[in-house]
Design a protein around this motif. Structure first.
Motif, PDB file in Angstrom:
ATOM      1  N   LEU A  14      33.484  38.086 -54.474  1.00  0.00           N
ATOM      2  CA  LEU A  14      32.443  36.999 -55.372  1.00  0.00           C
ATOM      3  C   LEU A  14      31.761  38.034 -56.356  1.00  0.00           C
ATOM      4  O   LEU A  14      31.451  37.432 -57.329  1.00  0.00           O
ATOM      5  N   GLN A  15      31.313  39.087 -55.961  1.00  0.00           N
ATOM      6  CA  GLN A  15      30.758  40.042 -56.932  1.00  0.00           C
ATOM      7  C   GLN A  15      31.693  40.287 -58.220  1.00  0.00           C
ATOM      8  O   GLN A  15      31.396  40.478 -59.206  1.00  0.00           O
ATOM      9  N   GLN A  29      33.236  39.700 -63.716  1.00  0.00           N
ATOM     10  CA  GLN A  29      34.333  39.116 -64.803  1.00  0.00           C
ATOM     11  C   GLN A  29      33.743  38.020 -65.678  1.00  0.00           C
ATOM     12  O   GLN A  29      34.569  37.475 -66.365  1.00  0.00           O
ATOM     13  N   GLY A  30      32.530  37.434 -65.268  1.00  0.00           N
ATOM     14  CA  GLY A  30      31.937  36.528 -66.095  1.00  0.00           C
ATOM     15  C   GLY A  30      32.188  34.964 -65.372  1.00  0.00           C
ATOM     16  O   GLY A  30      31.984  33.923 -66.227  1.00  0.00           O
ATOM     17  N   GLN A  31      33.037  34.770 -64.189  1.00  0.00           N
ATOM     18  CA  GLN A  31      33.240  33.749 -63.724  1.00  0.00           C
ATOM     19  C   GLN A  31      32.150  33.089 -62.958  1.00  0.00           C
ATOM     20  O   GLN A  31      31.387  33.724 -62.288  1.00  0.00           O
ATOM     21  N   GLU A  32      31.989  31.777 -62.911  1.00  0.00           N
ATOM     22  CA  GLU A  32      31.187  31.140 -62.301  1.00  0.00           C
ATOM     23  C   GLU A  32      31.464  30.953 -60.802  1.00  0.00           C
ATOM     24  O   GLU A  32      32.557  30.423 -60.547  1.00  0.00           O
ATOM     25  N   LEU A  33      30.713  31.108 -59.847  1.00  0.00           N
ATOM     26  CA  LEU A  33      30.749  30.920 -58.633  1.00  0.00           C
ATOM     27  C   LEU A  33      30.951  29.135 -58.389  1.00  0.00           C
ATOM     28  O   LEU A  33      29.816  28.574 -58.515  1.00  0.00           O
ATOM     29  N   LYS A  34      31.980  28.917 -57.505  1.00  0.00           N
ATOM     30  CA  LYS A  34      31.834  27.501 -57.072  1.00  0.00           C
ATOM     31  C   LYS A  34      30.979  27.187 -55.700  1.00  0.00           C
ATOM     32  O   LYS A  34      30.773  28.218 -55.125  1.00  0.00           O
ATOM     33  N   ASP A  35      30.612  26.098 -55.916  1.00  0.00           N
ATOM     34  CA  ASP A  35      29.556  25.582 -54.810  1.00  0.00           C
ATOM     35  C   ASP A  35      30.296  25.946 -53.336  1.00  0.00           C
ATOM     36  O   ASP A  35      29.654  26.183 -52.458  1.00  0.00           O
ATOM     37  N   ASP A  36      31.649  25.557 -53.114  1.00  0.00           N
ATOM     38  CA  ASP A  36      32.116  25.695 -51.874  1.00  0.00           C
ATOM     39  C   ASP A  36      32.296  27.227 -51.709  1.00  0.00           C
ATOM     40  O   ASP A  36      32.189  27.602 -50.342  1.00  0.00           O
ATOM     41  N   GLU A  37      32.490  28.200 -52.634  1.00  0.00           N
ATOM     42  CA  GLU A  37      32.485  29.633 -52.309  1.00  0.00           C
ATOM     43  C   GLU A  37      31.097  30.135 -52.012  1.00  0.00           C
ATOM     44  O   GLU A  37      31.083  30.831 -51.117  1.00  0.00           O
ATOM     45  N   LEU A  38      29.937  29.589 -52.530  1.00  0.00           N
ATOM     46  CA  LEU A  38      28.860  29.716 -52.148  1.00  0.00           C
ATOM     47  C   LEU A  38      28.407  29.320 -50.807  1.00  0.00           C
ATOM     48  O   LEU A  38      27.605  29.994 -49.926  1.00  0.00           O
ATOM     49  N   LYS A  39      28.801  28.249 -50.480  1.00  0.00           N
ATOM     50  CA  LYS A  39      28.560  27.668 -49.008  1.00  0.00           C
ATOM     51  C   LYS A  39      29.445  28.263 -47.837  1.00  0.00           C
ATOM     52  O   LYS A  39      28.761  28.745 -47.074  1.00  0.00           O
ATOM     53  N   ASN A  40      30.559  28.849 -48.330  1.00  0.00           N
ATOM     54  CA  ASN A  40      31.385  29.558 -47.341  1.00  0.00           C
ATOM     55  C   ASN A  40      30.500  31.080 -47.188  1.00  0.00           C
ATOM     56  O   ASN A  40      30.587  31.504 -46.124  1.00  0.00           O
ATOM     57  N   ALA A  41      30.112  31.519 -48.125  1.00  0.00           N
ATOM     58  CA  ALA A  41      29.562  32.871 -48.081  1.00  0.00           C
ATOM     59  C   ALA A  41      28.181  32.709 -47.083  1.00  0.00           C
ATOM     60  O   ALA A  41      27.962  33.521 -46.431  1.00  0.00           O
ATOM     61  N   HIS A  42      27.394  31.388 -47.517  1.00  0.00           N
ATOM     62  CA  HIS A  42      26.129  31.199 -46.710  1.00  0.00           C
ATOM     63  C   HIS A  42      26.608  31.154 -45.120  1.00  0.00           C
ATOM     64  O   HIS A  42      25.836  31.644 -44.360  1.00  0.00           O
ATOM     65  N   ASP A  43      27.672  30.299 -44.926  1.00  0.00           N
ATOM     66  CA  ASP A  43      27.858  30.105 -43.511  1.00  0.00           C
ATOM     67  C   ASP A  43      28.475  31.183 -42.993  1.00  0.00           C
ATOM     68  O   ASP A  43      27.996  31.661 -41.717  1.00  0.00           O
ATOM     69  N   LEU A  44      29.294  31.935 -43.530  1.00  0.00           N
ATOM     70  CA  LEU A  44      29.815  33.184 -42.600  1.00  0.00           C
ATOM     71  C   LEU A  44      28.783  34.202 -42.732  1.00  0.00           C
ATOM     72  O   LEU A  44      28.362  34.916 -41.493  1.00  0.00           O
TER      73      LEU A  44
END
Length: 114
Positions: free
Chosen positions: A52-53, A58-73
């Motif tokens: 994710l970092q 690289q200037g890519q926006e993180l998707k909601d599902d990626e953030l949720k996955n990271a939070h859940d993990l």
């Protein structure tokens, strides 16, 4: 007289390994590794964070599902007492590193302070 700050840095590196904070962190990491599930989840969380970092750098926006996955993990990993202890020891080490960074950067800070 020329000073080799790299020699000083290498000496500091060796001395850091002898601090109570580092030895406590090292012991906590070893203890966490003994719990196979905690260690596996921790490594998975580390890998996800790095991915994710890299996307962010690289200037890519993180998707909601990626953030949720990271939070859940993060929540799952944080439930292990070994990981909690590791994080506590990381705080102590981080505080020492912050203090050292302030000392090391003091000449530059003073240069720009009027």
């Amino acid at each position: 007289m020329a000073v080799n700050v790299y020699d000083t840095a290498n000496q500091l590196e060796g001395e850091l390994r002898q601090t109570d904070e580092y030895m406590a962190l090292q012991a906590a990491y070893g203890k966490m590794k003994q719990n196979e599930l905690a260690y596996t989840m921790f490594k998975k969380f580390q890998k996800l964070n790095i991915e994710l970092q890299q996307k962010q750098m690289q200037g890519q926006e993180l998707k909601d599902d990626e953030l949720k996955n990271a939070h859940d993990l993060a929540e799952k990993v944080g439930q292990f007492k070994e990981v909690q202890e590791l994080m506590e020891k990381e705080k102590g080490m981080s505080q020492m590193m912050d203090d050292l960074n302030q000392i090391i950067t003091k000449p530059v800070q003073e240069l720009y302070t009027d």
